[in-house]
Enzyme design. Structure first.
Site, PDB file in Angstrom:
ATOM      1  N   HIS A 156       0.840  -1.221   0.000  1.00 10.88           N
ATOM      2  CA  HIS A 156       0.000   0.000   0.000  1.00 10.88           C
ATOM      3  C   HIS A 156       0.870   1.264   0.000  1.00 10.88           C
ATOM      4  CE1 HIS A 156      -3.472  -2.561   1.278  1.00 10.88           C
ATOM      5  NE2 HIS A 156      -2.485  -3.220   1.866  1.00 10.88           N
ATOM      6  N   SER A 277      16.251  20.343 -15.852  1.00  7.44           N
ATOM      7  CA  SER A 277      15.146  21.253 -16.102  1.00  7.44           C
ATOM      8  C   SER A 277      15.697  22.501 -16.758  1.00  7.44           C
ATOM      9  CB  SER A 277      14.467  21.601 -14.774  1.00  7.44           C
ATOM     10  OG  SER A 277      13.790  22.834 -14.883  1.00  7.44           O
ATOM     11  N   LYS A 283      17.405  20.515 -10.694  1.00  5.98           N
ATOM     12  CA  LYS A 283      16.618  19.320 -11.010  1.00  5.98           C
ATOM     13  C   LYS A 283      17.416  18.238 -11.724  1.00  5.98           C
ATOM     14  CE  LYS A 283      12.727  18.562 -10.636  1.00  5.98           C
ATOM     15  NZ  LYS A 283      11.580  19.096 -11.397  1.00  5.98           N
ATOM     16  N   GLU A 290      10.164   7.803 -16.592  1.00  6.77           N
ATOM     17  CA  GLU A 290       8.884   8.461 -16.903  1.00  6.77           C
ATOM     18  C   GLU A 290       8.459   8.137 -18.332  1.00  6.77           C
ATOM     19  OE1 GLU A 290       8.733  12.688 -15.391  1.00  6.77           O
ATOM     20  OE2 GLU A 290      10.796  12.153 -14.910  1.00  6.77           O
TER      21      GLU A 290
END
Ligand code: ARG
Length: 459
Positions: A156, A277, A283, A290
């Protein structure tokens, strides 16, 4: 240049219709399979006495020339080349003259395209299998290398029990192992020769289809001409296989994204598989994962798209079937890139044992405390309840479990003894789970051993 099928037509095809009909843009990649199929068909026609030795020879020499043109990137498509089959036949006839027109005797593009696609897929599936095994090997190597590392395991997405980092890596090995055997199984259903089915009713030429299959390396011959030209089950199966493999890679990606997030920081990813980024200088984004997660949506879409294309088709060949190729090729291309990228990212990741240890908390050992009480003869259902109270006490005291001393534990239940305090040890917890498939070192080592045996010797 007239169409190869132009005899019964007097009017021109609307240019947009021609564009709609044209598949050369995406089926050109079948060139090699198409030429191999035509070479074998020429030999079959010659063996059946339909072509003289000289004619057969002329066609084979011409096909070799066409092959070389494609191989050397020297094949010039013409505007009227509708698909790969017509393009190759057009060029063959340019090279060797009208005898080239004898190649298509007893054959249809319907059995031809099905043959091409199957031949192509046999090769593509071998390549995908190699990529898959390479990723599996990467997971195994990393699991072996980092067997000491213990990290939180989640259910979970909540901290659950300590596990070896290796166990997490290996969980993906086994998913991919199922993908591997699934591919081997479906490959048997690709490995069937449709050539000789003609347009739908078989061929009047008395060819030896078994010999044709053997020449092309097919294991079986299709048993029904109408089924042979309409069957795209093997494409749907390959797309399902790709979608499920995608789902596995997407779940791996999701974990990698979470674990590399600075708030967990269990691993960092190599610069080679991340991007920055344009705005925020700090970043480092896990784009490889992704994109894998994102592209899995496409893989699933390709499967559902093809099934939708197939569901309403009347028997045998319908032009709708031309729509099988783009999703199929895109699925293959997608996996051909994401599998090696993920392999590279796995091999180049850096684990951070300190962060893994810091994320382990005593509450993940609550089950071990309950198991300890079971060893004292208390039924698990009761020990679970007792430890639940212990957990509540710790929460009330805003402390961790090991901060509760023996007398506090005994105030909850008299069965607690000083030996119970030995459970506050993550290594011990992991080592308790030493049955097959468990997270103890020996069990993980045994697992690695079995996994290596399945994979066979490396390259
Ligand atoms: N380009 C076609 C396809 O991909 C080849 C078969 C065409 N057959 C036909 N009867 N028009 O399906």
């Amino acid at each position: 240049m007239s169409k190869l099928w132009g005899g019964r037509f007097s009017g021109d095809v609307d240019p947009l219709m021609a564009q709609l009909n044209q598949s050369i843009r995406f089926d050109a990649r079948l060139w090699e399979a198409d030429i191999r199929g035509s070479q074998a068909w020429t030999q079959a026609l010659a063996a059946a006495g339909i072509l003289s030795d000289e004619e057969g020879q002329a066609i084979l020499v011409g096909l070799d020339q066409v092959y070389d043109e494609w191989a050397n990137d020297d094949f010039h498509l013409q505007p009227a080349d509708e698909d790969i089959h017509t393009a190759i036949e057009r060029r063959l006839t340019e090279l060797i003259g009208p005898v080239g027109g004898k190649l298509h005797t007893g054959r249809s593009r319907n059995d031809q395209v099905a043959t091409d696609l199957r031949l192509y897929l046999l090769g593509a599936s071998d390549s995908l299998k190699t990529h898959l095994s390479t990723l599996q090997r990467a997971l195994l190597d990393q699991a072996e290398h980092y067997i000491d590392l213990i990290m939180p395991g989640y259910t979970h997405l909540q901290p659950a029990q300590p596990v070896r980092f290796s166990q997490w890596l290996l969980s993906f090995f086994w998913m991919l192992q199922r993908d591997c055997t699934r591919l081997e199984e479906l490959r048997r259903r690709i490995d069937v020769l449709p050539l000789g089915a003609g347009a739908l009713a078989g061929t009047p030429v008395p060819i030896d289809r078994q010999a044709l299959a053997e020449r092309l390396g097919f294991g079986q011959v299709s048993m029904n001409s109408m089924d042979a030209v309409s069957d795209r089950d093997f494409v749907a199966e390959l797309l399902f296989w790709a979608a499920l493999l995608g789902v596995h890679l997407s779940r791996l990606s999701e974990d990698m994204i979470l674990f590399s997030n600075p708030s967990l920081g269990f691993i960092s990813l190599s610069d080679a598989y991340t991007t920055g980024s344009s705005l925020m200088p700090q970043k480092k984004n896990p784009d490889a994962f992704e994109l894998t997660r994102g592209k899995t949506g496409r893989l699933i879409g390709h499967l559902t798209g093809l099934l939708a294309t197939l569901k309403g088709l009347p028997s045998t060949y319908n032009k709708d079937l031309q729509e099988d190729k783009e999703p199929l090729f895109d699925a293959i291309d997608t996996l051909e890139i994401i599998l090696p990228v993920i392999t590279g990212a796995i091999l180049s990741l850096t684990p951070h044992p300190d962060r893994m240890t810091a994320a382990l908390d005593d509450f993940m050992l609550a089950t071990d405390l309950a198991d300890w009480l079971v060893g004292e003869g208390i039924p698990f259902r009761q020990s679970h309840h007792i430890v639940g109270e212990v957990v509540r006490l710790a929460e009330e005291h805003a402390c961790t479990l090991r901060d509760l001393d023996l007398s506090t534990l005994q105030s909850v239940h008299p069965a607690f003894k000083s030996e119970a305090l030995a459970v506050w040890d993550f290594e011990r917890s992991v080592e308790q789970r030493n049955t097959v498939g468990g997270v103890a070192r020996a069990a993980v080592q045994q697992q690695i051993h079995s996994a290596r045996a399945l994979l066979g010797p490396g390259d």
